[in-house]
Scaffold this motif. Structure first.
Motif, PDB file in Angstrom:
ATOM      1  N   ARG A 368      82.964  64.290  94.630  1.00  0.00           N
ATOM      2  CA  ARG A 368      83.862  63.357  93.948  1.00  0.00           C
ATOM      3  C   ARG A 368      85.295  63.813  94.195  1.00  0.00           C
ATOM      4  NH1 ARG A 368      82.006  67.255  90.740  1.00  0.00           N
ATOM      5  NH2 ARG A 368      83.421  68.321  89.301  1.00  0.00           N
ATOM      6  N   THR A 369      86.241  62.930  93.965  1.00  0.00           N
ATOM      7  CA  THR A 369      87.639  63.342  94.068  1.00  0.00           C
ATOM      8  C   THR A 369      87.954  64.351  92.971  1.00  0.00           C
ATOM      9  OG1 THR A 369      88.231  61.423  92.722  1.00  0.00           O
ATOM     10  CG2 THR A 369      88.432  61.183  95.103  1.00  0.00           C
ATOM     11  N   TRP A 370      88.717  65.363  93.325  1.00  0.00           N
ATOM     12  CA  TRP A 370      89.148  66.358  92.339  1.00  0.00           C
ATOM     13  C   TRP A 370      90.665  66.512  92.348  1.00  0.00           C
ATOM     14  CZ3 TRP A 370      86.734  67.536  96.923  1.00  0.00           C
ATOM     15  CH2 TRP A 370      87.445  68.318  97.833  1.00  0.00           C
ATOM     16  N   TRP A 371      91.355  65.566  93.016  1.00  0.00           N
ATOM     17  CA  TRP A 371      92.809  65.605  93.096  1.00  0.00           C
ATOM     18  C   TRP A 371      93.386  64.413  92.337  1.00  0.00           C
ATOM     19  CZ3 TRP A 371      89.390  65.058  97.104  1.00  0.00           C
ATOM     20  CH2 TRP A 371      89.286  63.793  97.675  1.00  0.00           C
ATOM     21  N   PRO A 372      94.608  64.534  91.835  1.00  0.00           N
ATOM     22  CA  PRO A 372      95.206  63.456  91.031  1.00  0.00           C
ATOM     23  C   PRO A 372      95.462  62.194  91.846  1.00  0.00           C
ATOM     24  CG  PRO A 372      96.396  65.534  90.751  1.00  0.00           C
ATOM     25  CD  PRO A 372      95.476  65.720  91.916  1.00  0.00           C
ATOM     26  N   GLY A 373      95.378  61.052  91.171  1.00  0.00           N
ATOM     27  CA  GLY A 373      95.793  59.795  91.769  1.00  0.00           C
ATOM     28  C   GLY A 373      94.692  58.975  92.401  1.00  0.00           C
ATOM     29  N   GLN A 374      93.548  59.577  92.698  1.00  0.00           N
ATOM     30  CA  GLN A 374      92.438  58.833  93.272  1.00  0.00           C
ATOM     31  C   GLN A 374      91.160  59.164  92.524  1.00  0.00           C
ATOM     32  OE1 GLN A 374      92.537  59.767  97.527  1.00  0.00           O
ATOM     33  NE2 GLN A 374      93.614  57.856  97.892  1.00  0.00           N
ATOM     34  N   SER A 375      90.235  58.213  92.489  1.00  0.00           N
ATOM     35  CA  SER A 375      88.997  58.409  91.744  1.00  0.00           C
ATOM     36  C   SER A 375      87.861  57.674  92.436  1.00  0.00           C
ATOM     37  CB  SER A 375      89.158  57.906  90.305  1.00  0.00           C
ATOM     38  OG  SER A 375      87.953  58.047  89.573  1.00  0.00           O
ATOM     39  N   TYR A 376      87.003  58.422  93.109  1.00  0.00           N
ATOM     40  CA  TYR A 376      85.826  57.836  93.736  1.00  0.00           C
ATOM     41  C   TYR A 376      84.831  58.935  94.103  1.00  0.00           C
ATOM     42  CZ  TYR A 376      88.485  59.060  98.011  1.00  0.00           C
ATOM     43  OH  TYR A 376      89.218  59.708  98.963  1.00  0.00           O
ATOM     44  N   VAL A 377      83.607  58.501  94.384  1.00  0.00           N
ATOM     45  CA  VAL A 377      82.571  59.373  94.929  1.00  0.00           C
ATOM     46  C   VAL A 377      82.598  59.209  96.437  1.00  0.00           C
ATOM     47  CG1 VAL A 377      80.083  59.797  95.061  1.00  0.00           C
ATOM     48  CG2 VAL A 377      81.126  59.151  92.882  1.00  0.00           C
ATOM     49  N   TRP A 378      82.448  60.310  97.176  1.00  0.00           N
ATOM     50  CA  TRP A 378      82.385  60.174  98.624  1.00  0.00           C
ATOM     51  C   TRP A 378      81.179  60.911  99.185  1.00  0.00           C
ATOM     52  CZ3 TRP A 378      83.378  64.908 101.204  1.00  0.00           C
ATOM     53  CH2 TRP A 378      84.124  65.859 100.510  1.00  0.00           C
ATOM     54  N   GLY A 379      80.688  60.380 100.293  1.00  0.00           N
ATOM     55  CA  GLY A 379      79.528  60.950 100.968  1.00  0.00           C
ATOM     56  C   GLY A 379      79.243  60.158 102.232  1.00  0.00           C
ATOM     57  N   VAL A 380      78.318  60.642 103.029  1.00  0.00           N
ATOM     58  CA  VAL A 380      78.056  60.017 104.322  1.00  0.00           C
ATOM     59  C   VAL A 380      77.258  58.729 104.152  1.00  0.00           C
ATOM     60  CG1 VAL A 380      75.925  61.327 104.725  1.00  0.00           C
ATOM     61  CG2 VAL A 380      77.253  60.484 106.673  1.00  0.00           C
ATOM     62  N   GLY A 381      77.634  57.698 104.932  1.00  0.00           N
ATOM     63  CA  GLY A 381      76.904  56.446 104.912  1.00  0.00           C
ATOM     64  C   GLY A 381      75.545  56.605 105.575  1.00  0.00           C
ATOM     65  N   ALA A 382      74.554  55.872 105.105  1.00  0.00           N
ATOM     66  CA  ALA A 382      73.221  55.934 105.703  1.00  0.00           C
ATOM     67  C   ALA A 382      73.279  55.560 107.182  1.00  0.00           C
ATOM     68  CB  ALA A 382      72.275  55.006 104.949  1.00  0.00           C
ATOM     69  N   TYR A 383      74.131  54.576 107.531  1.00  0.00           N
ATOM     70  CA  TYR A 383      74.243  54.146 108.922  1.00  0.00           C
ATOM     71  C   TYR A 383      74.722  55.268 109.832  1.00  0.00           C
ATOM     72  CZ  TYR A 383      79.303  53.834 108.235  1.00  0.00           C
ATOM     73  OH  TYR A 383      80.618  54.136 107.975  1.00  0.00           O
ATOM     74  N   LYS A 384      75.559  56.170 109.289  1.00  0.00           N
ATOM     75  CA  LYS A 384      76.076  57.277 110.094  1.00  0.00           C
ATOM     76  C   LYS A 384      74.974  58.277 110.412  1.00  0.00           C
ATOM     77  CE  LYS A 384      79.325  59.658 112.128  1.00  0.00           C
ATOM     78  NZ  LYS A 384      79.970  59.152 113.365  1.00  0.00           N
ATOM     79  N   LEU A 385      74.073  58.524 109.455  1.00  0.00           N
ATOM     80  CA  LEU A 385      72.947  59.425 109.718  1.00  0.00           C
ATOM     81  C   LEU A 385      72.036  58.849 110.796  1.00  0.00           C
ATOM     82  CD1 LEU A 385      71.954  60.619 106.124  1.00  0.00           C
ATOM     83  CD2 LEU A 385      73.238  61.877 107.869  1.00  0.00           C
ATOM     84  N   THR A 386      71.856  57.522 110.772  1.00  0.00           N
ATOM     85  CA  THR A 386      71.045  56.883 111.802  1.00  0.00           C
ATOM     86  C   THR A 386      71.728  56.985 113.154  1.00  0.00           C
ATOM     87  OG1 THR A 386      70.209  55.326 110.142  1.00  0.00           O
ATOM     88  CG2 THR A 386      69.886  54.748 112.458  1.00  0.00           C
ATOM     89  N   GLU A 387      73.022  56.722 113.159  1.00  0.00           N
ATOM     90  CA  GLU A 387      73.790  56.776 114.412  1.00  0.00           C
ATOM     91  C   GLU A 387      73.793  58.169 115.014  1.00  0.00           C
ATOM     92  OE1 GLU A 387      78.450  56.989 114.843  1.00  0.00           O
ATOM     93  OE2 GLU A 387      77.836  54.921 114.454  1.00  0.00           O
ATOM     94  N   ALA A 388      73.936  59.193 114.172  1.00  0.00           N
ATOM     95  CA  ALA A 388      74.084  60.562 114.660  1.00  0.00           C
ATOM     96  C   ALA A 388      72.741  61.230 114.971  1.00  0.00           C
ATOM     97  CB  ALA A 388      74.854  61.398 113.631  1.00  0.00           C
ATOM     98  N   TYR A 389      71.716  60.977 114.148  1.00  0.00           N
ATOM     99  CA  TYR A 389      70.465  61.728 114.267  1.00  0.00           C
ATOM    100  C   TYR A 389      69.209  60.864 114.354  1.00  0.00           C
ATOM    101  CZ  TYR A 389      73.755  65.241 112.635  1.00  0.00           C
ATOM    102  OH  TYR A 389      74.861  66.051 112.508  1.00  0.00           O
ATOM    103  N   GLY A 390      69.361  59.576 114.135  1.00  0.00           N
ATOM    104  CA  GLY A 390      68.197  58.712 114.160  1.00  0.00           C
ATOM    105  C   GLY A 390      67.505  58.572 112.812  1.00  0.00           C
ATOM    106  N   TYR A 391      67.885  59.404 111.838  1.00  0.00           N
ATOM    107  CA  TYR A 391      67.271  59.327 110.513  1.00  0.00           C
ATOM    108  C   TYR A 391      67.510  57.953 109.882  1.00  0.00           C
ATOM    109  CZ  TYR A 391      67.632  64.513 110.595  1.00  0.00           C
ATOM    110  OH  TYR A 391      67.564  65.846 110.919  1.00  0.00           O
ATOM    111  N   TYR A 392      66.573  57.533 109.047  1.00  0.00           N
ATOM    112  CA  TYR A 392      66.826  56.356 108.222  1.00  0.00           C
ATOM    113  C   TYR A 392      66.022  56.464 106.927  1.00  0.00           C
ATOM    114  CZ  TYR A 392      62.457  54.613 110.317  1.00  0.00           C
ATOM    115  OH  TYR A 392      61.165  54.465 110.754  1.00  0.00           O
ATOM    116  N   PHE A 393      66.493  55.747 105.900  1.00  0.00           N
ATOM    117  CA  PHE A 393      65.823  55.740 104.610  1.00  0.00           C
ATOM    118  C   PHE A 393      64.804  54.599 104.553  1.00  0.00           C
ATOM    119  CE2 PHE A 393      69.763  57.987 103.571  1.00  0.00           C
ATOM    120  CZ  PHE A 393      69.264  59.039 102.816  1.00  0.00           C
TER     121      PHE A 393
END
Length: 393
Positions: A368-393
């Motif tokens: 999650r953001t831990w710096w002032p002024g922004q507030s969101y959760v961040w993490g890798v998109g499922a599509y990126k895991l598929t693109e990079a490694y072939g994994y999918y959910f």
């Protein structure tokens, strides 16, 4: 005069997409393609063949990869939707400009994300976080941002990267009730040798035909070691059971996969009050479609449980660490949607064409953001895991 690195990258953005105009018919489009010096065979590479295949003014996009038969994990089909061509052109251009920013990595660049506008607006923007001004770089790229807004925000007091590490003594995590069936649901606490995280749903590896457990790589203090580190599952009112050993560690994406051992297997089920089953995953354009329609994502973490939040950016680049930039990131919700122990959970969206309880995975929650002024959760998109490694959910 020799071109600078930035100018070289800029020249690569002059694609046929910039010539797509609302209301342009196929004959006019083909004429534009040919007079621009493009062979028709290059259309697929440029992503404009979809324009030729659709009704005038619309293009088909792939929004999701879905299993038509939930019992067959190796069968996937594309989910197609038609969207306005002008919106598609603006979003694709924003993706390219965002990549330009990431490749140039000018001094003070901390990250950026694409924020598609509504279908009616037919626009998109690129949100950029900097620790200083854009300076001469902005003068170089300003002309390219025709039709795409460039939103710049100065970020200060980022703090220490250790803030994203999980410390399992500060909370009471949700534990799995029982393992009578041998299938382990996601959204519950799992335990590494040094921390606690959230277990994700089954991750499929089509290359090895494995069904893998998955959680956050940073939960393994010092990094996950394949074939050495193990993942365990605390059980309510009982002892922990070992799920398996780390198969692959992907520190940049912050993902660790674990090969099952014994009788316990990863599941498509998410531990929610009502039955929830993962049916597939959203693509990058599928996430853009959700933003355009102002839709929300959900998640179930081992600590904060079930939360809902709006998507704030897709295909994001996150450079808040000193080690590396992370590509293909998803920003959603607020900082209160994730806390220590929730890393490894997934964000998801109800499958509009599935059965009750079917969901599509959007991304993997890492921090999650831990710096002032922004507030969101961040993490890798499922599509990126598929693109990079072939994994999918």
């Amino acid at each position: 005069m020799e071109r600078t690195h930035t100018e070289s990258l800029v020249s690569r953005l002059v694609t046929i997409r910039d010539r797509v105009e609302e209301g342009m018919d196929r004959r006019e489009f083909v004429r534009t393609l040919l007079t621009g010096g493009y062979a028709l065979g290059i259309a697929q590479f440029l992503g404009v063949d979809d324009f030729l295949a659709a009704d005038d003014g619309d293009v088909p996009i792939v929004t999701a990869l879905v299993r038509p038969d939930p019992t067959d994990p190796w069968s996937l089909e594309e989910r197609i939707k038609h969207v306005p061509a002008a919106w598609y052109a603006a979003v694709e251009k924003a993706f390219e400009l965002n990549e330009l920013l990431a490749q140039t990595a000018f001094t003070g660049y901390l990250g950026s994300a694409v924020v598609p506008g509504s279908y009616d607006s037919k626009t998109a923007s690129v949100s950029v976080g900097v620790s200083g001004g854009l300076g001469s770089f902005r003068e170089t790229v300003d002309d390219l941002f025709d039709g795409v807004s460039l939103d710049v925000e100065t970020i200060v007091d980022i703090g220490d990267i250790d803030d994203i590490q999980d410390g399992h003594e500060r909370f009471k995590p949700r534990l799995v009730d029982s393992l009578s069936s041998g299938d382990v649901p996601s959204g519950v606490a799992c335990e590494t040798p040094g921390s606690i995280a959230t277990l994700g749903p089954v991750l499929y590896d089509p290359n090895s035909k494995q069904e893998l457990f998955v959680t956050a790589e940073h939960a393994f203090n010092g990094g996950a070691s394949p074939n050495e580190d193990t993942l365990s599952l605390p059980v309510e009112g009982g002892d922990s059971v070992q799920l398996g050993s780390v198969e692959h560690a992907h520190p940049v994406e912050d993902v660790a996969t674990v090969a099952p051992e014994n009788r316990f297997r990863p599941s498509t089920a998410i531990e929610t009050p009502t039955p929830t089953r993962v049916r597939g995953q959203l693509t990058r354009l599928g996430l853009a479609d959700l933003i355009a329609r102002d839709e929300s994502l959900e998640k179930v973490g081992a600590v904060t449980g079930h939360t809902i939040g709006k998507i704030q950016g897709v295909d994001a680049v996150t450079c808040f660490t000193d080690e590396h930039c992370r590509r293909g990131q998803l920003r959603w919700g607020g900082e209160m949607d994730l806390t220590d122990g929730d890393s490894g959970s997934v964000s998801y969206y109800p499958d509009p064409e599935g059965e009750d309880g079917d969901v599509l995975i959007a991304g993997f929650n890492n921090a999650r953001t831990w710096w002032p002024g922004q507030s969101y959760v961040w993490g890798v998109g499922a599509y990126k895991l598929t693109e990079a490694y072939g994994y999918y959910f």
